[in-house]
Design a protein around this motif. Sequence first.
Motif, PDB file in Angstrom:
ATOM      1  N   LEU A 150       1.113  -1.037  -0.231  1.00 42.19           N
ATOM      2  CA  LEU A 150      -0.079  -0.276  -0.428  1.00 42.19           C
ATOM      3  C   LEU A 150       1.392   1.395   0.066  1.00 42.19           C
ATOM      4  CD1 LEU A 150      -1.864  -2.246  -0.068  1.00 42.19           C
ATOM      5  CD2 LEU A 150      -3.444  -0.661   2.263  1.00 42.19           C
ATOM      6  N   VAL A 151       0.868   2.585  -0.336  1.00 50.18           N
ATOM      7  CA  VAL A 151       0.656   3.667  -1.081  1.00 50.18           C
ATOM      8  C   VAL A 151       0.693   4.515   0.461  1.00 50.18           C
ATOM      9  CG1 VAL A 151       2.144   5.212  -2.648  1.00 50.18           C
ATOM     10  CG2 VAL A 151       1.151   2.930  -2.763  1.00 50.18           C
ATOM     11  N   GLY A 152       1.461   5.593   0.624  1.00 49.67           N
ATOM     12  CA  GLY A 152       0.824   6.938   1.200  1.00 49.67           C
ATOM     13  C   GLY A 152       0.174   7.187   1.966  1.00 49.67           C
ATOM     14  N   ASP A 153      -1.159   7.783   1.546  1.00 49.02           N
ATOM     15  CA  ASP A 153      -2.070   7.975   3.156  1.00 49.02           C
ATOM     16  C   ASP A 153      -2.938   6.425   2.944  1.00 49.02           C
ATOM     17  OD1 ASP A 153      -1.503  10.886   3.667  1.00 49.02           O
ATOM     18  OD2 ASP A 153      -2.669  11.386   2.586  1.00 49.02           O
ATOM     19  N   THR A 154      -3.050   6.076   2.100  1.00 48.59           N
ATOM     20  CA  THR A 154      -3.505   4.727   2.050  1.00 48.59           C
ATOM     21  C   THR A 154      -3.520   3.717   3.384  1.00 48.59           C
ATOM     22  OG1 THR A 154      -5.062   4.925  -0.385  1.00 48.59           O
ATOM     23  CG2 THR A 154      -4.477   2.551   1.300  1.00 48.59           C
ATOM     24  N   LEU A 155      -1.339   3.637   2.733  1.00 47.40           N
ATOM     25  CA  LEU A 155      -1.138   2.705   4.161  1.00 47.40           C
ATOM     26  C   LEU A 155      -1.421   3.501   5.262  1.00 47.40           C
ATOM     27  CD1 LEU A 155       1.148   0.243   4.891  1.00 47.40           C
ATOM     28  CD2 LEU A 155       2.827   2.062   4.458  1.00 47.40           C
ATOM     29  N   ILE A 156      -1.552   4.750   5.623  1.00 48.65           N
ATOM     30  CA  ILE A 156      -1.271   5.451   6.982  1.00 48.65           C
ATOM     31  C   ILE A 156      -3.031   5.458   7.679  1.00 48.65           C
ATOM     32  CG2 ILE A 156      -1.014   7.793   8.421  1.00 48.65           C
ATOM     33  CD1 ILE A 156       0.602   8.577   5.713  1.00 48.65           C
ATOM     34  N   SER A 157      -3.965   5.315   6.558  1.00 47.96           N
ATOM     35  CA  SER A 157      -4.429   5.032   7.380  1.00 47.96           C
ATOM     36  C   SER A 157      -4.731   3.704   7.704  1.00 47.96           C
ATOM     37  CB  SER A 157      -5.759   5.749   5.933  1.00 47.96           C
ATOM     38  OG  SER A 157      -7.213   5.368   6.674  1.00 47.96           O
ATOM     39  N   LEU A 158      -4.447   2.640   6.860  1.00 41.69           N
ATOM     40  CA  LEU A 158      -4.729   1.546   7.636  1.00 41.69           C
ATOM     41  C   LEU A 158      -4.138   1.402   8.815  1.00 41.69           C
ATOM     42  CD1 LEU A 158      -5.833  -1.818   6.718  1.00 41.69           C
ATOM     43  CD2 LEU A 158      -2.686  -1.918   5.815  1.00 41.69           C
ATOM     44  N   LEU A 159      -2.948   1.564   8.903  1.00 41.44           N
ATOM     45  CA  LEU A 159      -2.368   2.099  10.233  1.00 41.44           C
ATOM     46  C   LEU A 159      -2.756   2.121  11.514  1.00 41.44           C
ATOM     47  CD1 LEU A 159       1.334   1.734   9.574  1.00 41.44           C
ATOM     48  CD2 LEU A 159       0.552  -0.361   9.543  1.00 41.44           C
ATOM     49  N   ARG A 160      -3.384   3.477  11.090  1.00 43.62           N
ATOM     50  CA  ARG A 160      -4.234   4.268  12.589  1.00 43.62           C
ATOM     51  C   ARG A 160      -5.310   4.386  12.916  1.00 43.62           C
ATOM     52  NH1 ARG A 160      -1.309  10.220  10.947  1.00 43.62           N
ATOM     53  NH2 ARG A 160       0.737   9.696  11.975  1.00 43.62           N
ATOM     54  N   GLN A 161      -5.998   2.914  11.542  1.00 45.09           N
ATOM     55  CA  GLN A 161      -7.164   2.172  12.004  1.00 45.09           C
ATOM     56  C   GLN A 161      -7.019   1.120  12.833  1.00 45.09           C
ATOM     57  OE1 GLN A 161     -10.935   2.727   9.076  1.00 45.09           O
ATOM     58  NE2 GLN A 161      -9.904   3.960   8.080  1.00 45.09           N
ATOM     59  N   ILE A 162      -6.315   0.479  12.708  1.00 52.23           N
ATOM     60  CA  ILE A 162      -5.990  -0.726  13.254  1.00 52.23           C
ATOM     61  C   ILE A 162      -5.508  -0.049  14.370  1.00 52.23           C
ATOM     62  CG2 ILE A 162      -4.520  -2.774  13.186  1.00 52.23           C
ATOM     63  CD1 ILE A 162      -4.280  -2.915  10.726  1.00 52.23           C
ATOM     64  N   ARG A 163      -4.914   0.642  14.425  1.00 47.20           N
ATOM     65  CA  ARG A 163      -3.602   1.062  15.657  1.00 47.20           C
ATOM     66  C   ARG A 163      -5.512   2.137  16.775  1.00 47.20           C
ATOM     67  NH1 ARG A 163       0.208   5.904  15.837  1.00 47.20           N
ATOM     68  NH2 ARG A 163      -1.902   7.297  15.662  1.00 47.20           N
TER      69      ARG A 163
END
Length: 254
Positions: A150-163
């Motif tokens: 995953l790239v950029g904001d999509t990856l950031i969003s994935l990680l932060r939504q799990i967190r």
Amino acid sequence: MQHFFNIAGPSEARKHYLIDPLQRINVRQIETLIAQEYYFVLHAPRQTGKTSCLLALMAHLHAQGRYQTLYANIEAAQTAREDVRRGMSAVTNALALAAQVYLQSTFLTDWLRSEGKQYDAESLLTALLQAWAVAADQPVVLLLDEVDTLVGDTLISLLRQIRAGYAQRPQAFPICVILCGVRDVRDYRMKSAGQEVITGGSAFNIKATSLRLGNFSADEVHTLWQQHTTQTGQVFNKEIFSNCGKIHAVSPGW
């Protein structure tokens, strides 16, 4: 069916020469991490058996009957690039489709159709995982493959939504999430749409540990060749085995 060496996709015992994937990971350690409700990373170079190990782990946990375990490949979200809406749609759809295959459940699909539209992209995954964990009759274990594609904001969003849901486990969020990819999450380097540089460690600071799957050992390569000899009668020159240590870094299978 005659077995053959696999060079594409996960290895299957019914058709491929195979080292038991569960012998290549520390299952007891993983079971302990899950029981302790930790989130962690499994990473390794390409074609070293990550997907085969995750699928075998899912089957192993299913057989234990203690967890509702789901493997999902979320690589399709890579094409969304910085588009978080498209990316989270791809991720959540991948989970729903995987649940239909591996759990014979349409709960995630039905929830996305009936409830998903009320959530924005930045909270959709969190809400889906919350709803699933609440409805499940066992603690949920989620195995996410190809996360670092995953790239950029999509990856950031994935990680932060799990967190975001981490504190609600296990009653209202997965008891364990295993992120799998080529790199350790601490090595992720992402730029948000605003060109802010964000590291994986800061975006996913709930990670307990990182496990690395190694290349096949010389003994494992020898075992694979011996499986071929046993089935076909073809005998390899002994010099090949003496050179295993030089070539075992090339590992067939995913």
